[in-house]
Design a protein around this motif. Structure first.
Motif, PDB file in Angstrom:
ATOM      1  N   ALA A   1       1.399  12.737   9.315  1.00  0.00           N
ATOM      2  CA  ALA A   1       0.799  13.493   8.202  1.00  0.00           C
ATOM      3  C   ALA A   1       0.257  12.482   7.195  1.00  0.00           C
ATOM      4  CB  ALA A   1       1.836  14.406   7.555  1.00  0.00           C
ATOM      5  N   PRO A   2      -0.850  11.811   7.548  1.00  0.00           N
ATOM      6  CA  PRO A   2      -1.362  10.674   6.777  1.00  0.00           C
ATOM      7  C   PRO A   2      -1.732  10.956   5.319  1.00  0.00           C
ATOM      8  CG  PRO A   2      -2.546  10.911   8.865  1.00  0.00           C
ATOM      9  CD  PRO A   2      -1.669  12.101   8.718  1.00  0.00           C
ATOM     10  N   THR A   3      -1.836  12.213   4.928  1.00  0.00           N
ATOM     11  CA  THR A   3      -2.183  12.508   3.535  1.00  0.00           C
ATOM     12  C   THR A   3      -0.944  12.675   2.653  1.00  0.00           C
ATOM     13  OG1 THR A   3      -2.312  14.861   4.060  1.00  0.00           O
ATOM     14  CG2 THR A   3      -4.379  13.607   4.139  1.00  0.00           C
ATOM     15  N   ALA A   4       0.236  12.734   3.276  1.00  0.00           N
ATOM     16  CA  ALA A   4       1.474  12.957   2.515  1.00  0.00           C
ATOM     17  C   ALA A   4       2.219  11.643   2.289  1.00  0.00           C
ATOM     18  CB  ALA A   4       2.375  13.930   3.263  1.00  0.00           C
ATOM     19  N   GLU A   5       2.633  11.421   1.049  1.00  0.00           N
ATOM     20  CA  GLU A   5       3.379  10.214   0.701  1.00  0.00           C
ATOM     21  C   GLU A   5       4.756  10.249   1.368  1.00  0.00           C
ATOM     22  OE1 GLU A   5       4.866   7.904  -3.290  1.00  0.00           O
ATOM     23  OE2 GLU A   5       3.155   9.271  -3.464  1.00  0.00           O
TER      24      GLU A   5
ATOM     25  N   ALA B   1       0.872  -1.177   0.000  1.00  0.00           N
ATOM     26  CA  ALA B   1       0.000   0.000   0.000  1.00  0.00           C
ATOM     27  C   ALA B   1       0.907   1.224   0.000  1.00  0.00           C
ATOM     28  CB  ALA B   1      -0.874  -0.021   1.242  1.00  0.00           C
ATOM     29  N   PRO B   2       0.450   2.322  -0.561  1.00  0.00           N
ATOM     30  CA  PRO B   2       1.283   3.536  -0.548  1.00  0.00           C
ATOM     31  C   PRO B   2       1.662   3.903   0.891  1.00  0.00           C
ATOM     32  CG  PRO B   2      -0.689   3.853  -1.881  1.00  0.00           C
ATOM     33  CD  PRO B   2      -0.840   2.536  -1.188  1.00  0.00           C
ATOM     34  N   CYS B   3       2.880   4.339   1.065  1.00  0.00           N
ATOM     35  CA  CYS B   3       3.362   4.696   2.400  1.00  0.00           C
ATOM     36  C   CYS B   3       3.102   6.173   2.656  1.00  0.00           C
ATOM     37  CB  CYS B   3       4.858   4.395   2.492  1.00  0.00           C
ATOM     38  SG  CYS B   3       5.544   4.748   4.118  1.00  0.00           S
ATOM     39  N   THR B   4       2.584   6.470   3.852  1.00  0.00           N
ATOM     40  CA  THR B   4       2.364   7.853   4.247  1.00  0.00           C
ATOM     41  C   THR B   4       2.998   8.100   5.611  1.00  0.00           C
ATOM     42  OG1 THR B   4       0.252   7.301   5.274  1.00  0.00           O
ATOM     43  CG2 THR B   4       0.173   8.048   2.982  1.00  0.00           C
ATOM     44  N   PHE B   5       3.237   9.366   5.929  1.00  0.00           N
ATOM     45  CA  PHE B   5       3.799   9.724   7.233  1.00  0.00           C
ATOM     46  C   PHE B   5       2.741   9.491   8.321  1.00  0.00           C
ATOM     47  CE2 PHE B   5       6.369  12.308   4.350  1.00  0.00           C
ATOM     48  CZ  PHE B   5       7.646  12.096   4.848  1.00  0.00           C
ATOM     49  N   PRO B   6       3.085   8.800   9.407  1.00  0.00           N
ATOM     50  CA  PRO B   6       2.117   8.610  10.495  1.00  0.00           C
ATOM     51  C   PRO B   6       1.585   9.929  11.063  1.00  0.00           C
ATOM     52  CG  PRO B   6       3.906   7.061  10.754  1.00  0.00           C
ATOM     53  CD  PRO B   6       4.294   7.996   9.631  1.00  0.00           C
TER      54      PRO B   6
ATOM     55  N   VAL C   1      12.187  14.851   7.197  1.00  0.00           N
ATOM     56  CA  VAL C   1      11.235  15.673   7.949  1.00  0.00           C
ATOM     57  C   VAL C   1       9.876  15.531   7.276  1.00  0.00           C
ATOM     58  CG1 VAL C   1      10.631  18.019   8.664  1.00  0.00           C
ATOM     59  CG2 VAL C   1      13.028  17.303   8.631  1.00  0.00           C
ATOM     60  N   SER C   2       8.851  15.306   8.086  1.00  0.00           N
ATOM     61  CA  SER C   2       7.489  15.164   7.543  1.00  0.00           C
ATOM     62  C   SER C   2       6.869  16.544   7.331  1.00  0.00           C
ATOM     63  CB  SER C   2       6.634  14.355   8.516  1.00  0.00           C
ATOM     64  OG  SER C   2       6.231  15.168   9.601  1.00  0.00           O
ATOM     65  N   PRO C   3       5.790  16.613   6.561  1.00  0.00           N
ATOM     66  CA  PRO C   3       5.101  17.901   6.379  1.00  0.00           C
ATOM     67  C   PRO C   3       4.613  18.501   7.702  1.00  0.00           C
ATOM     68  CG  PRO C   3       4.359  16.319   4.743  1.00  0.00           C
ATOM     69  CD  PRO C   3       5.213  15.562   5.708  1.00  0.00           C
TER      70      PRO C   3
END
Length: 199
Positions: free
Chosen positions: A37-41, A30-35, A142-144
């Motif tokens: 920032a769940p909308t950002a890949e 499944a596409p990976c997202t930041f925990p 760094v996450s969004p």
């Protein structure tokens, strides 16, 4: 009649589920997202997909802090190292269990083997607690949302060096050898330990 319709609907539903996904599609991640920032890949390693050239790795995290990036980096790296140590400890104990099961003769009493396993697990824990050497920061992101994610890992050489360190400590542990009262059993244990050095 209602039962027949319900069963037919279930069969059709199951058939539809089975036909919508190929094996190849099922195997894809499944596409990976930041925990945070769940909308950002996010890069795959954030979702525990480890790079192939690492023998072991762990992800660490530090939330956004007013203290700044250097403090966040220390927190995230420490978090990753704690997880890496726990993973390494489990891996080595499992390797030793497999080695001892395949090397120690069945004539040895089961209680003795269990005591040796327990002692080895304590040795591993002590070595890992003192130092898990040559693990290093591989990459950070760094996450969004401003959180810092890091990947800390060991290449195959560093991993094996740490395994050898555990084996050396275990070899010196008198209580590990004293569990066995026969020369053959002690030899079996020695073979089990040596087999870990060559994995």
């Amino acid at each position: 009649m209602k039962k027949t319709l319900l069963i037919s609907a279930m069969v059709v539903g199951l058939a539809a589920c089975n036909s919508t996904q190929t094996v190849e599609q099922a195997e894809k991640f499944a596409p990976c997202t930041f925990p945070d920032a769940p909308t950002a890949e996010a890069p795959a390693w954030i979702c525990d997909v480890m790079p192939k050239d690492l023998a072991a790795g762990a992800m660490g995290y530090a939330k956004k802090s007013a203290a700044g990036m250097s403090v966040m980096r220390k927190v995230a790296v420490n978090d990753a190292r704690v997880q890496l140590a726990a993973q390494f400890q489990t891996d080595v104990n499992n390797m030793f269990k497999q080695a001892i099961e395949s090397n120690v003769s069945t004539t040895t009493e089961l209680g003795q083997v269990e005591n040796v396993m327990e002692t080895f697990e304590n040795v591993t824990k002590n070595v890992v607690t003192r130092s898990l050497s040559n693990s290093k920061l591989i990459v950070s992101q760094v996450s969004p949302a401003g959180g810092l994610y890091v990947l800390v890992g060991m290449d195959k050489e560093a991993y094996q060096a740490n395994v050898n360190q555990v084996v050396e400590s275990a070899s010196k542990e008198a209580s590990l050898w004293n569990q066995f009262n026969s020369e053959k059993a002690a030899e079996d244990l020695n073979n089990a330990l040596n087999s870990l050095k060559t994995m």
